[in-house]
Design a protein around this motif. Structure first.
Motif, PDB file in Angstrom:
ATOM      1  N   ARG A 282     -13.306  86.889 -33.892  1.00 52.45           N
ATOM      2  CA  ARG A 282     -13.107  85.546 -33.332  1.00 52.45           C
ATOM      3  C   ARG A 282     -12.476  84.619 -34.370  1.00 52.45           C
ATOM      4  N   ARG A 283     -12.989  84.664 -35.617  1.00 51.76           N
ATOM      5  CA  ARG A 283     -12.420  83.813 -36.666  1.00 51.76           C
ATOM      6  C   ARG A 283     -10.999  84.254 -37.024  1.00 51.76           C
ATOM      7  N   GLU A 286      -8.729  82.796 -34.476  1.00 52.53           N
ATOM      8  CA  GLU A 286      -8.548  81.369 -34.723  1.00 52.53           C
ATOM      9  C   GLU A 286      -7.567  81.125 -35.880  1.00 52.53           C
TER      10      GLU A 286
END
Length: 520
Positions: A282-283, A286
């Protein structure tokens, strides 16, 4: 060795002195010639009226010696009379008194070069040092001849005195002209001297000075006026150069600042991905999204800079009839998608005339449709970003004649009465601060709104690069038009695009009255 005078003043004085001295000497020479001729004519007249008596010929022919004459019958002292006998020989005895040597005569008549009855000048016996003689040959009884002569010492004396007088007068004139002429020339050339000194000071670095002009109708005055005009243009060119260099440095600094922000973000997230290879998915997504976002921002900024450079250096090559009404409708539809809660209306250009509201007209103007769409899109985006969400935006289309307004402008100056196509983007937001309104068309300038935009805060949008209005103004200039701003703090502002060569004339001359609102 240099003989020519170095200064203009010395040359003028020298030329004036030579001309004046030459004129005096020529006049004196002419007078001297006339005087000598007149005195010689007087001598010739005396010779022509004198004739020796015949008995003198008889006395010389008989015994070679003249008979004694009474003292009161003696010849005048300045006459000399010489006789030649029948054989053509010169008799040594002559009539006349005086101690001066007589004329030089040949011993025989055959060598006598005197025409009979016509006076001629003869040299004296003592050579070139003595005065000449004026002589006339006469025919006597038999084959005898007589030569009557008068001295020219009176003529030579008068002409000599006049010659010395002429030389003295010429020298006095030369000295006077040099002395007085030098002072007069210095006084006359004083304006030129001031011009020279001022020009030297300007050469030394005092470029703010102007050449003094006392009388613009003189040659020096016209020279000073021409030099001042040249200096004004030079100072204006230097000012433009300095301003251009300052704007270029400011532009480069702003461009570097704008590019540094996305580059720093891209570099930071890229280093983060490299330093943490085990970063959660997820990071990582991003980080990738932020890298792509900042790369896109930097790409748009570079594209805008390239467009500005292209608009400033290359004339517009693509030109076709553009329907501004259709163009505005399409641009408004695009803006409505990006700002769904924004009220944007399309209206005709308003007038102050009474009567029913006029309908929208098809307005066509030559230009590049893509660039004009970008102008309108930038104006709408600028209005949506810098006004509150409940502010309405009005797009007005119409035709008018210049002047159409009194607001700030950027672009070409249009002569009064020029038919133009008009696109207005007006809002009723807080407007722009008066001191910042003067800079809205500058590159990388972001005006601070009188009230923050809730639309941006809700949408989470970042502020623009400050190139939107600069690009719009550059496109308007490339189309031969201009972009104007009517700013009314607390009452919104209006951006007005003026494009010349409209194919639809205004239906009413009062159409342009709508734009006569005073700018604060």
């Amino acid at each position: 060795m240099r003989l020519r005078p170095r200064s203009l003043r010395s040359r003028i004085v020298l030329i004036a002195g030579l001309l004046a001295t030459s004129a005096v000497l020529l006049c004196q020479l002419a007078g001297l010639t006339v005087l000598r001729g007149w005195l010689t004519d007087q001598v010739d007249d005396r010779l022509s009226h004198f004739k020796p008596p015949d008995r003198l010929y008889e006395d010389f022919a008989g015994n070679r010696t003249p008979r004694p004459q009474p003292s009161d019958a003696a010849l005048p002292s300045d006459y000399r009379v010489y006789f030649y006998d029948e054989d053509g020989r010169l008799l040594r005895t002559s009539l006349g008194s005086g101690n001066n040597p007589g004329p030089r005569l040949p011993q025989r008549t055959a060598d006598l070069r005197l025409p009979t009855g016509r006076p001629t000048t003869l040299a004296a016996e003592d050579g070139p040092s003595g005065s000449g003689w004026r002589a006339i040959a006469l025919t006597g009884p038999g084959d005898m001849r007589a030569v009557v002569a008068l001295p020219l010492d009176t003529v030579d004396g008068a002409t000599t005195k006049l010659l010395w007088l002429s030389l003295g007068l010429g020298a006095a004139v030369a000295v006077g002209v040099v002395t007085l002429g030098n002072a007069a020339v210095r006084l006359g050339l004083r304006p030129l001297t001031r011009v020279e000194h001022t020009a030297q000071r300007i050469t030394d670095g005092a470029v703010e000075l102007n050449v003094p002009v006392t009388d613009p109708d003189t040659e020096v005055g016209r020279l000073g006026t021409a030099l001042n005009t040249m200096l004004d243009r030079l100072r204006a060119a230097l000012h433009r150069t300095e301003t251009s260099e300052a704007r270029l440095r400011h532009f480069m600094a702003d461009a570097g600042h704008e590019l540094r922000t996305p580059l720093t973000a891209i570099q930071g997230f890229a280093e983060l991905l490299l330093d943490e290879p085990d970063m959660p998915g997820r990071r990582r997504r991003e980080a990738h999204a932020l890298i792509a976002h900042n790369a896109g921002r930097m790409s748009r900024l570079v594209d805008d800079l390239f467009l500005l450079a292209k608009l400033g250096d290359t004339p517009m090559s693509h030109r076709e009839p553009v329907d501004l009404l259709s163009l505005a409708a399409e641009t408004i539809a695009t803006a409505a998608i990006r700002h769904p809660h924004r009220a944007i209306t399309l209206e005709p250009l308003a007038t102050h005339s009474a009567g029913p509201e006029r309908d929208l007209d098809v307005i066509e103007t030559p230009g590049d449709p893509h660039q004009l769409a970008q102008v309108l899109g930038n104006l709408l985006s600028n209005a949506c970003i810098h006004t509150p969400a409940d502010s309405s935006i009005h797009v007005r289309i119409g035709a008018a004649r210049t002047p159409t307004g009194k607001g700030l402008g950027n672009g070409r100056s249009l002569p009064p009465g020029t038919p133009v196509s008009v696109i207005e983007v007006a809002d009723n937001g807080p407007g722009i601060k008066p001191d910042e309104a003067l800079k809205v068309f500058d590159r990388f300038y972001r005006a601070t709104p009188l009230e923050p935009s809730a639309d941006n805060l809700v949408a989470g949008r970042e502020p623009g690069s400050g190139l939107g209005l600069a690009i719009a103004a550059a496109i308007a200039t490339a189309h031969g038009g201009r972009l104007e701003l009517d700013n009314h703090p607390d009452d919104g502002c209006t951006f007005r695009l003026l494009l010349p060569e409209s194919t639809t004339a205004p239906k009413d001359d009062t159409d342009e009255a709508h734009h006569d609102r005073d700018h604060p």
